[in-house]
Enzyme design. Structure first.
Site, PDB file in Angstrom:
ATOM      1  N   LYS A  69     -57.640 -17.271 -34.973  1.00  0.00           N
ATOM      2  CA  LYS A  69     -58.074 -18.419 -34.216  1.00  0.00           C
ATOM      3  C   LYS A  69     -58.117 -17.973 -32.803  1.00  0.00           C
ATOM      4  O   LYS A  69     -58.792 -18.751 -31.998  1.00  0.00           O
ATOM      5  CB  LYS A  69     -57.530 -19.518 -34.541  1.00  0.00           C
ATOM      6  CG  LYS A  69     -57.432 -19.850 -35.912  1.00  0.00           C
ATOM      7  CD  LYS A  69     -56.310 -21.083 -36.066  1.00  0.00           C
ATOM      8  CE  LYS A  69     -55.786 -21.076 -37.635  1.00  0.00           C
ATOM      9  NZ  LYS A  69     -54.598 -21.879 -37.729  1.00  0.00           N
ATOM     10  N   ASP A 110     -51.719  -6.093 -28.617  1.00  0.00           N
ATOM     11  CA  ASP A 110     -50.457  -5.867 -28.369  1.00  0.00           C
ATOM     12  C   ASP A 110     -50.145  -4.619 -28.933  1.00  0.00           C
ATOM     13  O   ASP A 110     -50.217  -3.693 -28.357  1.00  0.00           O
ATOM     14  CB  ASP A 110     -49.654  -7.038 -29.253  1.00  0.00           C
ATOM     15  CG  ASP A 110     -48.031  -6.944 -29.039  1.00  0.00           C
ATOM     16  OD1 ASP A 110     -47.757  -7.377 -27.772  1.00  0.00           O
ATOM     17  OD2 ASP A 110     -47.459  -6.830 -30.042  1.00  0.00           O
TER      18      ASP A 110
HETATM   19  P1  IMP Z   1     -51.335  -6.547 -32.571  1.00  0.00           P
HETATM   20  O1  IMP Z   1     -51.880  -6.217 -33.894  1.00  0.00           O
HETATM   21  O2  IMP Z   1     -49.928  -6.236 -32.332  1.00  0.00           O
HETATM   22  O3  IMP Z   1     -52.256  -5.831 -31.342  1.00  0.00           O
HETATM   23  O4  IMP Z   1     -51.358  -7.995 -32.414  1.00  0.00           O
HETATM   24  C1  IMP Z   1     -52.609  -8.724 -32.010  1.00  0.00           C
HETATM   25  C2  IMP Z   1     -52.175 -10.151 -32.232  1.00  0.00           C
HETATM   26  O5  IMP Z   1     -51.170 -10.870 -31.944  1.00  0.00           O
HETATM   27  C3  IMP Z   1     -53.285 -11.111 -31.250  1.00  0.00           C
HETATM   28  O6  IMP Z   1     -54.549 -11.238 -31.778  1.00  0.00           O
HETATM   29  C4  IMP Z   1     -52.332 -12.337 -31.208  1.00  0.00           C
HETATM   30  O7  IMP Z   1     -52.773 -13.147 -32.148  1.00  0.00           O
HETATM   31  C5  IMP Z   1     -50.960 -11.741 -31.313  1.00  0.00           C
HETATM   32  N1  IMP Z   1     -50.292 -11.615 -30.061  1.00  0.00           N
HETATM   33  C6  IMP Z   1     -49.586 -10.712 -29.574  1.00  0.00           C
HETATM   34  N2  IMP Z   1     -49.278 -10.794 -28.378  1.00  0.00           N
HETATM   35  C7  IMP Z   1     -49.191 -12.061 -28.088  1.00  0.00           C
HETATM   36  C8  IMP Z   1     -48.572 -13.161 -27.193  1.00  0.00           C
HETATM   37  O8  IMP Z   1     -48.029 -12.818 -26.038  1.00  0.00           O
HETATM   38  N3  IMP Z   1     -48.894 -14.285 -27.588  1.00  0.00           N
HETATM   39  C9  IMP Z   1     -49.457 -14.761 -28.414  1.00  0.00           C
HETATM   40  N4  IMP Z   1     -50.059 -14.072 -29.408  1.00  0.00           N
HETATM   41  C10 IMP Z   1     -49.722 -12.597 -29.237  1.00  0.00           C
END
Ligand code: IMP
Ligand code: MG
Length: 178
Positions: free
Chosen positions: A42, A102
């Protein structure tokens, strides 16, 4: 809600200005393409809806929902598809809309998944990126802001499903999630 925010990192004005730039770059680059915008639910909903208002060429929109986090602030490393696309994407030029990258695990998975379904091209637009946290190297064509390694909320980003409705990006106080 505001009491849980340590600092406002990006104001609504700063975000809107950046989203206008991203919208016009996409409109120029995809002028003669069959553009499909895929919002990842979302978190990308607020950014994505502002973005498509700033896209001036014909495009379609669809959504996917994936989970990799649960209610914690660290990725689990496992991506699950909770909601898939509604139509075939064969031959389409796709731009995936994300709120924040992230580790890169979620997008790495989605890029492979959509490419395997015979899209003509698959690129990424993200409002935020935390480069210091990257575990998988992915190519991000459009990016709003590089942000520090802090837990951010607002403008669609949540902690345990809350704070998405803040109109700015804020740093969440550590005592809220530690
Ligand atoms: P990744 O797979 O680790 O790149 O995660 C990406 C997802 O993690 C994003 O779409 C967010 O939903 C969540 N996410 C990563 N960092 C944050 C943050 O600082 N605040 C809120 N959600 C985060
Ligand atoms: Mg999230």
């Amino acid at each position: 809600m505001i009491r849980d925010i340590k600092e406002v990192l990006l104001t609504e004005e700063q975000i809107l200005e950046k989203v206008r730039e991203l919208g016009s770059a996409i409109s120029k680059d995809y002028e003669s393409k069959d553009l499909l915008i895929v919002g990842i639910l979302k978190g990308s909903v607020i950014f994505g809806s502002e973005l498509i208002k700033n896209i001036t060429i014909p495009c379609e929109i669809d959504f996917m929902a994936v989970s990799s986090y649960g209610n914690s602030t660290e990725t689990s490393g496992v991506v699950r598809i909770l909601k898939d696309l509604e139509h075939s994407i064969e031959g389409k030029d796709i731009i995936i809309v994300e709120d924040i990258i992230d580790s890169g695990v979620t997008l790495d998975y989605l890029l492979k998944y959509l490419t395997a379904r015979k899209a003509n091209s698959v690129e990424i637009v993200t409002l935020l990126t935390k480069p210091s946290r990257r575990k998988v190297d992915i190519n991000v064509k459009y990016c709003g802001f590089e942000v520090p390694d802090e837990f951010l909320v607002g403008y669609g980003l949540d902690y345990a499903e809350k704070y998405r409705n803040l109109p700015y990006i804020g740093i969440l106080k550590e005592e809220v999630y530690k």
